[in-house]
Design a protein around this motif. Structure first.
Motif, PDB file in Angstrom:
ATOM      1  N   MET A   1      67.955  24.534  54.151  1.00  0.00           N
ATOM      2  CA  MET A   1      67.128  23.330  54.241  1.00  0.00           C
ATOM      3  C   MET A   1      66.288  23.350  55.514  1.00  0.00           C
ATOM      4  O   MET A   1      66.656  23.981  56.502  1.00  0.00           O
ATOM      5  N   ALA A   2      65.172  22.626  55.460  1.00  0.00           N
ATOM      6  CA  ALA A   2      64.314  22.422  56.633  1.00  0.00           C
ATOM      7  C   ALA A   2      63.731  21.024  56.543  1.00  0.00           C
ATOM      8  O   ALA A   2      63.481  20.509  55.451  1.00  0.00           O
ATOM      9  N   ALA A   3      63.549  20.398  57.695  1.00  0.00           N
ATOM     10  CA  ALA A   3      62.994  19.039  57.745  1.00  0.00           C
ATOM     11  C   ALA A   3      61.947  18.965  58.838  1.00  0.00           C
ATOM     12  O   ALA A   3      62.048  19.644  59.866  1.00  0.00           O
ATOM     13  N   ARG A   4      60.940  18.138  58.611  1.00  0.00           N
ATOM     14  CA  ARG A   4      59.907  17.890  59.604  1.00  0.00           C
ATOM     15  C   ARG A   4      59.598  16.395  59.626  1.00  0.00           C
ATOM     16  O   ARG A   4      59.662  15.715  58.601  1.00  0.00           O
ATOM     17  N   TYR A   5      59.240  15.898  60.830  1.00  0.00           N
ATOM     18  CA  TYR A   5      58.839  14.504  60.975  1.00  0.00           C
ATOM     19  C   TYR A   5      57.617  14.438  61.883  1.00  0.00           C
ATOM     20  O   TYR A   5      57.630  14.963  62.997  1.00  0.00           O
ATOM     21  N   LEU A   6      56.540  13.804  61.408  1.00  0.00           N
ATOM     22  CA  LEU A   6      55.325  13.608  62.198  1.00  0.00           C
ATOM     23  C   LEU A   6      55.065  12.118  62.285  1.00  0.00           C
ATOM     24  O   LEU A   6      54.902  11.454  61.258  1.00  0.00           O
ATOM     25  N   PRO A   7      55.010  11.556  63.497  1.00  0.00           N
ATOM     26  CA  PRO A   7      54.748  10.111  63.623  1.00  0.00           C
ATOM     27  C   PRO A   7      53.305   9.785  63.301  1.00  0.00           C
ATOM     28  O   PRO A   7      52.425  10.646  63.356  1.00  0.00           O
ATOM     29  N   ALA A   8      53.073   8.530  62.976  1.00  0.00           N
ATOM     30  CA  ALA A   8      51.715   8.073  62.707  1.00  0.00           C
ATOM     31  C   ALA A   8      50.870   8.212  63.963  1.00  0.00           C
ATOM     32  O   ALA A   8      51.353   8.049  65.086  1.00  0.00           O
TER      33      ALA A   8
ATOM     34  N   SER B   1      63.870  29.070  44.065  1.00  0.00           N
ATOM     35  CA  SER B   1      62.860  28.011  44.042  1.00  0.00           C
ATOM     36  C   SER B   1      62.986  27.147  45.294  1.00  0.00           C
ATOM     37  O   SER B   1      63.982  27.206  46.029  1.00  0.00           O
ATOM     38  N   THR B   2      61.943  26.331  45.527  1.00  0.00           N
ATOM     39  CA  THR B   2      61.923  25.422  46.676  1.00  0.00           C
ATOM     40  C   THR B   2      61.656  24.016  46.163  1.00  0.00           C
ATOM     41  O   THR B   2      60.709  23.792  45.395  1.00  0.00           O
ATOM     42  N   LEU B   3      62.470  23.084  46.617  1.00  0.00           N
ATOM     43  CA  LEU B   3      62.299  21.676  46.265  1.00  0.00           C
ATOM     44  C   LEU B   3      61.753  20.942  47.483  1.00  0.00           C
ATOM     45  O   LEU B   3      62.314  21.039  48.579  1.00  0.00           O
TER      46      LEU B   3
ATOM     47  N   LEU C   1      61.282  17.073  53.635  1.00  0.00           N
ATOM     48  CA  LEU C   1      62.590  17.716  53.481  1.00  0.00           C
ATOM     49  C   LEU C   1      62.447  18.777  52.401  1.00  0.00           C
ATOM     50  O   LEU C   1      62.007  18.476  51.282  1.00  0.00           O
ATOM     51  N   ALA C   2      62.781  20.015  52.739  1.00  0.00           N
ATOM     52  CA  ALA C   2      62.649  21.134  51.810  1.00  0.00           C
ATOM     53  C   ALA C   2      64.005  21.782  51.602  1.00  0.00           C
ATOM     54  O   ALA C   2      64.772  21.977  52.554  1.00  0.00           O
ATOM     55  N   LEU C   3      64.287  22.148  50.353  1.00  0.00           N
ATOM     56  CA  LEU C   3      65.536  22.816  49.981  1.00  0.00           C
ATOM     57  C   LEU C   3      65.183  24.131  49.308  1.00  0.00           C
ATOM     58  O   LEU C   3      64.439  24.162  48.327  1.00  0.00           O
ATOM     59  N   ARG C   4      65.710  25.239  49.817  1.00  0.00           N
ATOM     60  CA  ARG C   4      65.498  26.560  49.238  1.00  0.00           C
ATOM     61  C   ARG C   4      66.772  26.990  48.522  1.00  0.00           C
ATOM     62  O   ARG C   4      67.851  27.042  49.126  1.00  0.00           O
ATOM     63  N   MET C   5      66.641  27.288  47.225  1.00  0.00           N
ATOM     64  CA  MET C   5      67.782  27.700  46.426  1.00  0.00           C
ATOM     65  C   MET C   5      68.059  29.186  46.627  1.00  0.00           C
ATOM     66  O   MET C   5      67.143  29.981  46.851  1.00  0.00           O
ATOM     67  N   PRO C   6      69.329  29.587  46.536  1.00  0.00           N
ATOM     68  CA  PRO C   6      69.656  31.018  46.663  1.00  0.00           C
ATOM     69  C   PRO C   6      69.267  31.777  45.404  1.00  0.00           C
ATOM     70  O   PRO C   6      68.944  31.186  44.359  1.00  0.00           O
ATOM     71  N   ALA C   7      69.299  33.100  45.506  1.00  0.00           N
ATOM     72  CA  ALA C   7      69.021  33.938  44.344  1.00  0.00           C
ATOM     73  C   ALA C   7      70.148  33.805  43.332  1.00  0.00           C
ATOM     74  O   ALA C   7      71.268  33.368  43.652  1.00  0.00           O
TER      75      ALA C   7
END
Length: 626
Positions: free
Chosen positions: A352-359, A506-508, A567-573
């Motif tokens: 998983m990876a997450a990013r936050y950008l303020p207004a 795949s990536t969600l 928020l991104a989720l990368r599935m395994p092979a």
């Protein structure tokens, strides 16, 4: 009889002519063809302080014509003699100086014409006025104009400085631009020393204007470390509100002087003779000092210029204090936001990876959030949400909604639709939080797959599923009303559960509307842009981490205006992690996240229990829950 009348008329004309010349109000003199004075009227005697008898028979140029300082004018440069030399000109005029009997000069404005008798050139007549009053008036007007121009230039400089000071919260960038406003308008070089309170470890900037064909010189370096004694001396000098005058010679002759340790190197490197050092202070705090210097050939700064620099210094001090306060508030807000955002758990071979950008314009804090945590049954929960607002109140409401959802999801082993209904009722009856949009999802499946997404959407933009081949699809199922709307309005609305298989590799993507919507772009165009770039990156970045994917995606989309949570989720092979699988695991999940670095993901140390695969009710696409 007739002859007597003519004599009488001629006599009367002569008397009349003398009366005119006497009362003309202008000096009149005549010279013969050799330049000797032949006639002087009474007004000329008055202006020059000489009697007619003293001037008649004298060379007019030698006797009268002078420069403004009383020195002789060469005869060949005398414009009045041009008429005597038989040139084409019959009339001339100009401004010159005549010598009075007392040795002083008087500015005159004159007009000369050739004098002819019986058709033959007989000399020149010169009519002149005292021009001193007009000259003084012109000089006074010129002085007033120069003063107004100087005042206008100073006001323009103050205006330019003021615009600069209010247009940035970057002390270093402000310093670089400020010096270019002051050089060469106020000096040949200028330097700005910023204390660590506003510039990290302390910085020094300097700019020297071009000279002798050389290009301008710009210096930028950390402030040189000062011995404790020198530092205290400099702070003492800069603790006042008044500028300090200094010269390169003074600093070289007194190496122990307070400013010698800081400014002698500036004179050595940039040259110059004199300088004004202005303390930068506001609200009893010292933020640095501004130095403006002049070269050896330039006069020191005047009192008016020092007052101007003092005013500019006060403005800089106030701006630096505002920058300090801004960054303090920003640090507090950033710390608060990082405490509210969740660190990501490490779950098997999921990444998983997450990013936050303020207004833009917000103090690093708002109502957008992401969340990822493991539930009691071992399933990983994903959340993306947005509470109305971009301030601390929105962040507080976001924390309420997030914590309620976490508690409900952990305590109740129920479908996402039921959890969402419980959350809607809890927010309505126990919180003053405004409406919120969110997605609550469960990532279900055992090690090695297959994996399935089970989710509901409360008025939020749909998840985006991206395959490793670059195929993209928005998951539009499970859509229901916003949180805080159904229970308040007693609408009796529900959130239908939705399911989607998650292909290997795949990536969600879960995201807030700030990623796809802005003032200049509709949400439909933003969704199309997100889908387009996500598909391209999935193909081009095969084998790269999900963190790299998120960073490149944000760079391409360049969201602006609103908060953005991603928020991104990368599935395994396929088959990875099953017993006997020799495939090396993917790179460890990046520790980078917008959450505070000293926080650990909830449940990250808990061993994952056996995962129960829910079964679907026939024909309904829903899980069966005990």
């Amino acid at each position: 009889m007739g002859g007597t009348d003519r004599i009488t008329d001629r006599a009367s004309g002569t008397v009349f002519l003398h009366a005119v010349l006497r009362d003309l109000g202008a000096g009149v003199l005549t010279v013969d063809t050799s330049g000797l004075i032949t006639f002087v009227n009474p007004w000329a005697e008055h202006l020059l302080g000489r009697s007619a008898e003293q001037m008649r028979g004298c060379d007019a140029h030698d006797l009268l014509h002078r420069r403004h300082d009383g020195s002789p004018v060469p005869r060949e440069l005398c414009p009045m003699r041009t008429l005597l030399q038989g040139g084409r000109a019959e009339e001339l005029s100009g401004e010159e100086y005549f010598l009075r009997a007392d040795g002083t000069t008087v500015p005159i404005i004159w007009s000369a014409a050739s004098l002819r008798v019986a058709g033959r050139r007989a000399g020149t007549v010169v009519v002149f006025h005292d021009f001193s009053l007009q000259r003084e008036a012109e000089e006074r007007a010129a002085a007033r104009t120069a003063a107004l121009e100087a005042l206008t230039a100073r006001l323009n400089l103050v205006a330019d400085v003021s615009v600069l000071l209010v247009s940035t919260v970057d002390a270093s960038g402000m310093g670089r631009r400020l010096l270019r406003l002051l050089v060469p308008r106020m000096g040949d070089w200028a330097a700005l020393d910023l204390w660590p309170e506003v510039a990290g470890e302390g910085e020094r900037f300097a700019v020297r204007g071009p000279r002798g064909g050389e290009r301008p010189v710009a210096l930028e370096e950390p402030l040189p470390p000062l011995p404790e004694r020198s530092r205290r001396a400099v702070e003492h000098v800069m603790s006042g509100d008044e500028p300090v005058r200094t010269t390169g010679e003074e600093l070289a002759a007194a190496p122990d002087a307070p400013l010698a340790t800081t400014h002698r190197v500036l004179f050595d490197r940039l040259g110059g003779r004199s300088a004004v050092v202005v303390p930068l202070r506001a609200r009893r705090r010292s933020f640095g000092m501004l130095t403006v210097a002049r070269a050896e050939s330039a006069p020191p700064h005047s009192d008016a210029e020092i007052r101007l620099l003092s005013d500019i210094g006060r403005r800089i001090g106030m701006a630096l204090d505002n920058i300090r306060l801004y960054h303090e508030q920003r640090n507090v807000a950033e710390t608060m936001q990082r405490q509210l955002l969740a660190p990501l758990p490490q779950v098997g071979r999921l990444r998983m990876a997450a990013r936050y950008l303020p207004a833009q314009g917000a103090m690093e804090i708002g109502g957008d959030w992401y969340d990822a945590f493991r539930l009691a049954d071992g399933v990983t929960a994903l959340v993306i949400g947005d509470v109305v607002g971009h301030d601390r109140q929105a962040a507080a409401h976001m924390a309420e909604v997030r914590n309620m959802l976490r508690a409900l999801a952990w305590d109740h082993q129920e479908p996402p639709s039921v959890i969402m209904r419980r959350l809607d009722e809890a927010v309505t009856h126990t919180s003053d939080a405004p409406m919120a949009t969110l997605i609550f999802a469960r990532v279900e499946g055992g090690e090695g797959g297959p994996w399935q997404l089970h989710w509901v959407t409360a008025g939020h933009p749909p998840p985006l599923l991206v395959t490793s081949a670059g195929d993209t699809r928005f998951l539009t199922g499970g859509h229901g009303p916003l949180i805080g709307m159904s229970a308040v309005l007693d609408l009796g609305l529900n959130w239908p559960d939705a399911y989607e298989d998650l292909p290997p590799d795949s990536t969600l993507l879960l995201y807030t509307d700030g990623l796809v919507e802005s003032r200049g772009r509709s949400i439909d165009l933003g969704l199309a842009k997100l889908r387009h770039h996500a598909g391209i990156l999935s193909r081009r970045m095969a084998g790269r981490t999900v963190d790299d994917f998120c960073d490149e995606l944000l760079e391409r989309i360049a969201p602006a205006g609103d908060d953005v949570a991603l928020l991104a989720l990368r599935m395994p092979a396929a088959g990875e992690g099953t017993p006997g699988d020799a495939t090396p695991p993917p790179p460890p999940q990046s520790p980078h996240s917008p959450a505070a670095p000293d926080r650990a993901a909830p449940g990250s140390t808990v061993e994952r229990p056996e995962v129960r695969d829910p079964t679907r009710a026939t024909g309904r696409g829903e899980a069966t829950w005990e």
